[in-house]
Design a protein around this motif. Structure first.
Motif, short mmCIF file in Angstrom:
data_model
loop_
_atom_site.label_atom_id
_atom_site.label_comp_id
_atom_site.label_asym_id
_atom_site.label_seq_id
_atom_site.Cartn_x
_atom_site.Cartn_y
_atom_site.Cartn_z
N TRP B 48 69.83 38.34 -45.08
CA TRP B 48 69.38 37.16 -45.83
C TRP B 48 68.24 37.49 -46.79
O TRP B 48 67.82 36.65 -47.58
N GLY B 49 67.72 38.69 -46.72
CA GLY B 49 66.68 39.09 -47.65
C GLY B 49 67.21 40.00 -48.74
O GLY B 49 67.13 39.70 -49.92
N TRP B 53 67.99 39.03 -52.82
CA TRP B 53 67.02 39.70 -53.69
C TRP B 53 67.72 40.60 -54.70
O TRP B 53 67.50 40.50 -55.90
N GLY B 101 64.72 35.67 -51.32
CA GLY B 101 65.05 36.95 -50.70
C GLY B 101 63.81 37.77 -50.40
O GLY B 101 63.66 38.32 -49.31
#
Lengths: 568, 395
Positions: B48-49, B53, B101
């Motif tokens: 999820w990051g 991002w 992100g």
């Protein structure tokens, strides 16, 4: 015909006692470093079991290896884990990459507590701490967590290879009286059609042409981790500290300097055979596109007869050295895989064409307890395939992509040759049981001699690296007069015995320098050696090394290094 | 002073650090060039990051690079009002994606003990810088609208002036602090690339798409000698043939070029008549220049420019004339009967605008379809951002 030579191995599983000496030897030589604690380039699994990493054989989750694509006529192989474009999107997060939780969290113990604890009512204990975070952990998994746990409902029953068995067969297998297990030593298979190489976005993975060893170029690896997913055997490991992938290197620095690989060298049961195979690289991709049942035969068809003059000529034309060709002609591996058809590749249905082979275990029922008394089985000893403990379908799932007749074939040959070796009692076994063996008398004799050699000599027959300047396996030089290998001359890294087509002395020296550099630059990367520098006061070729990783603090340092080492 | 440092000194510092550092690192420390993924240690939050991002930042970065390389094409695209709005909207959305992100990534790095085991101070600095940079960029986009349209005329020439070693900060010196902070932030990050994990940007494995699946390396000197030996003989022959052929080709070409050179400096041989024609041609040109100069002199000497009789001016159809700066201008009759004089040069790219006035009292610049109010000089939303200057003197 594109003839390549390949250093291949055979594991004789009937002889494996599951002692893990190979794993430890490998660990101590190569993966005793920060970031590599969890890696076991060589590990031994108990089958049936879930293995390491857990359930690695289940490609529905890990997506390793190749899959067949295209219709009839246009069949070709595709990586299961990615195509060219999705590979780029998976750089940021790879959904199928195994994580630490799939292997285990490496740990050590707070040994110093045993000495430093204040006096008290209780005995001090050494608690486990994580080698990654340094915090106390509860050990929940290990590299051999299901060792000897056949019949266990958590581990053995989840073995993916049991899927092919009927319910009745599975029940029978776990019946308390029939529970059996075998050991499966695993290293990188140095596949001829490696999916890891094909998956590497940076092109850092490569296969060496002259011996087939698959390596990761640590300078080119960028840590995209596609190979970790793509290898169906999960034999590529991500070093969490250096951010690069690592794998079994078949101890090439040892091979090149005339020593057997560490796992091979240390094998207690002497189950391992090493030798050279010649194969036709042009036919490899097509050979791997046949249906599952035909894969073993298809792989065998790519392996060439080293005595065929045409093959030898093609090999020479491709620059394969005389020593490799000679090695291939005396290869025990060729006998096992092609002549006797005894050794089979592990999970050939992953279609990577593994070049390590296994002789399936017989696991015969030699006796049983009847009404509380244990007794030998008498005449049925070593004879009855159907009564072997490990269901044949299970072995077929492991070694022949489900092709039962092939495994049956190897077992009958094994049975027949084993009988030859038996005591006079076994020789009295009726002729009918002998006929189980498919091999003719001569082949069987030969087979027997080869299978239980007295020393390492018969087991090892790798070629050299081909430029003639590198020595042969030191293990192979015995003094009984039967030795058909030239004496090993370790001091002649440069020079030594040179084949007819050897390049100039200068070239040989250069090759030797390069070989040394390879080893040391690799060691340097592994964190073992900080600076590799030649000093005038040292003898030529002697190296001064400083260790920088903390690993030394846990072990006794070599005396000559003491005082000069900086420990972290 | 601080402006000069941020806009001229810092960029060169950053560029030198980036180029030298990158070469150094790839040459001397190739072992530690890596994306340093920590997915192995922690994968749940990473998803999820890292994914949002990278998805956001890659598109935004590519757009920035595109504007830098092809400002003309970008201008043409953003001249279309719909495209401009679409681009800005997508950009802002991606910025929010990036921020989300990066926040996840930062929290993950601070919270997970396993990830901390592979975290260095530089990692945290880089993460903080990236977050600040994205927030700055987003605030610029929100507070100074249509950055996609004005950047090619301001920031891009500045960047080119830096790259071409003729630094000229005047393009951006007068810009608001936010913009300058965004620019300075970019230079800091560029300078940090080789000294942090950002180096992985330069290892993007795009060549993977083109390469053959298997890689085989022969390290065998004997084979190299044998297989390459045959090739070597062939290649030696090829080399000699090639050298001879190339040399003769280059020689012939050289003779031709030399001939041209000699003739150029000798000059053509002209007949009497041709010389007369040439002289006449020059005289015409000199006369035209003299006329131009006279006109200029008149403009400078006199206080007024005779545009034309007031009665001939029209409210709907402008009359072109040349103003004091020798630029086209337009004269209209205003509602009050007084003349309106306005520059006819578009503030966008300097086109001469049309003379017809439409129903809204606007004139059209045909180049990029922008309209200007003839009374105020104000442009409609479109490429030109400055008001049209009204010619201030003279009726």
């Amino acid at each position: 015909m594109n003839v390549r030579s390949h250093v291949a191995m055979v594991f004789h599983l009937d002889k494996c006692i599951g002692c893990h000496t190979c794993s430890i030897a490998c660990k101590n030589v190569w993966t005793d470093r920060a970031g590599a604690e969890y890696m076991w380039w060589n590990n031994v699994e108990t089958k049936p079991g879930t293995g390491y990493p857990t359930l690695w054989e289940n490609q529905d989750t890990y997506k390793g290896g190749w899959k067949l694509a295209g219709g009839k006529g246009s069949r070709h192989l595709k990586l299961r884990c990615q195509d060219k474009l999705s590979a780029l999107t998976k750089l940021f997060y790879n959904p199928n990459q195994p994580g630490l939780q799939d292997y285990y969290e490496p740990w050590t113990y707070t040994y110093s507590d045993l000495f430093d604890s204040p006096e008290g009512d209780d005995q001090p204990t050494a608690r486990p701490i994580s080698l990654i975070t340094g915090e106390h952990i509860d050990i929940e998994a290990g590299p051999n967590w299901d060792d000897d746990l056949s019949g266990s409902p958590i581990y053995a029953e989840n073995d993916p290879n049991l899927d092919k068995l009927t319910e009745a067969e599975r029940e029978m297998m776990f019946e308390i009286e029939r529970i059996s297990m075998m050991y499966l030593p695993r290293i990188c298979n140095h596949c001829a059609n490696p999916s890891c190489v094909a998956s590497c976005p940076s092109g850092a993975l490569y296969k060496r042409g002259e011996d087939g060893i698959v390596l990761v170029n640590q300078e080119a690896c960028r840590g995209w981790r596609a190979c970790v997913t793509a290898c169906p055997y999960k034999k590529i490991y991500y070093n969490w500290q250096t951010g690069k992938s690592e794998k079994c290197i078949l101890c090439y620095p040892r091979l090149e300097t005339g020593q057997a690989p560490a796992c091979f060298h240390s094998c207690v049961g002497r189950i391992r055979y090493i030798g050279v195979l010649l194969y036709d690289a042009d036919r490899v991709p097509d050979a791997m596109t046949v249906p599952n049942e035909g894969l073993v035969e298809s792989q065998r068809s790519t392996i060439l007869d080293p005595h065929d003059p045409e093959v030898v000529a093609a090999a020479r034309a491709n620059g394969i050295s005389e020593e490799f060709i000679e090695s291939a002609q005396q290869s025990p591996i060729y006998k096992y895989v092609i002549e006797w058809g005894l050794a089979l590749p592990l999970h050939v249905e992953f279609r990577t064409m593994p070049m390590l082979f296994y002789v399936p275990p017989l696991l015969p029922v030699s006796g049983r307890s009847a009404s509380g008394i244990y007794a030998n089985d008498g005449d049925a000893f070593f004879t009855d395939l159907e009564r072997a403990r490990m269901p044949i379908e299970y072995l077929a799932s492991l070694f022949s992509a489900g092709n039962v007749p092939i495994v049956e074939g190897t077992k009958s040959t094994s049975t027949a040759s084993t009988m030859d070796r038996q005591s006079p009692r076994a020789r009295l076994v009726s002729g009918s049981s002998r006929s189980h063996g498919g091999a003719h008398e001569h082949g069987r004799r030969n087979h027997f001699n080869r299978r239980w050699p007295a020393c390492a000599e018969g087991r090892a027959r790798p070629g050299t690296r081909g430029n003639g300047s590198l020595a042969r396996l030191s293990d192979c030089s015995s003094s009984d007069g039967r030795n058909d290998l030239p004496a090993t001359d370790r001091s002649t890294l440069a020079g030594g015995r040179r084949p007819a087509h050897a390049v100039s002395h200068v070239d040989a020296q250069r090759a030797a320098r390069r070989a040394r550099r390879t080893v040391h630059s690799y060691l340097r990367h592994l964190g073992r050696v900080r600076a590799v520098r030649r000093r005038p006061h040292l003898r030529r070729g002697e190296l001064c090394a400083r260790r920088t990783d903390g690993a030394t603090s846990r072990f006794v340092r070599p005396a000559r290094f003491r005082g000069r080492l900086r420990t972290a | 002073m601080i402006d000069t440092f941020l806009l001229v000194g810092l960029p060169y510092l950053a560029l030198v650090a980036c180029i030298v550092g990158t070469i150094q690192r790839f040459r001397r420390e190739p072992y530690n060039v890596s994306a340093l993924s920590s997915q192995f240690l922690e994968h749940r939050t990473l998803k999820w990051g890292s994914v949002p991002w990278h998805a956001g930042i890659i598109v935004i970065l590519l757009a920035h690079i595109f504007v830098f390389l092809f400002p003309g094409v970008w201008r043409a695209i953003t001249a279309n009002a719909i495209a401009l709005v679409a681009i800005e909207t997508v950009g802002i959305a991606l910025a929010f994606l990036c921020i989300a992100g990066m926040l996840v990534l930062i929290v993950r790095r601070l919270v997970s003990p396993k990830v901390q085991a592979v975290t260095t101070n530089v990692d945290l600095v880089v993460q903080a810088l990236l977050l600040v940079q994205i927030v700055l960029g987003l605030s610029v986009a929100l507070s100074y609208r249509w950055g996609a349209a004005w950047a090619p005329g301001t920031v891009v020439p500045y960047l080119w002036s830096i790259v071409t070693l003729q630094p000229d900060a005047t393009f951006v010196a007068e810009m608001p602090g936010l913009v300058k902070a965004h620019i300075a932030g970019a230079w800091v990050i560029i300078g940090l690339i080789p000294y942090s994990r950002l180096i992985h940007m330069f290892t993007a494995p795009l060549h993977y798409v083109m390469r053959a699946p298997q890689v085989v390396v022969w390290g065998n000197l004997a084979r190299l000698g044998k297989v390459a030996g045959d090739k070597l003989v062939a290649s030696r022959r090829l080399f000699i043939t090639g050298t001879v052929a190339t040399a003769s080709g280059v020689g012939l070409l050289g003779v031709g070029v030399l001939d041209k050179f000699v003739r150029y400096f000798q000059g053509p041989k002209l007949t009497e008549e041709q010389r007369a024609d040439l002289l006449e041609e020059r005289l015409v040109r000199v006369k035209a220049t003299a006329e131009q100069r006279e006109l200029e002199l008149e403009r400078l000497r006199s206080a007024y420019i005779a545009v034309g009789p007031l009665a001939q001016l029209d409210a709907k159809k402008g009359r072109y004339f040349i103003d004091y700066e020798m630029r086209p201008a337009l004269a209209f009759k205003g509602d009050d009967g007084m003349p309106i004089l306005i520059s006819a040069k578009c503030t966008h790219l300097g086109c001469t605008v049309a003379s017809e006035v439409n129903d809204q009292g606007q004139i059209l610049c045909p180049c990029h379809v922008s309209y200007f109010d003839i009374k105020t000089g104000a442009p409609n939303p479109g490429p030109p951002q400055r008001r049209r200057s009204r010619t201030s003197t003279g009726y």
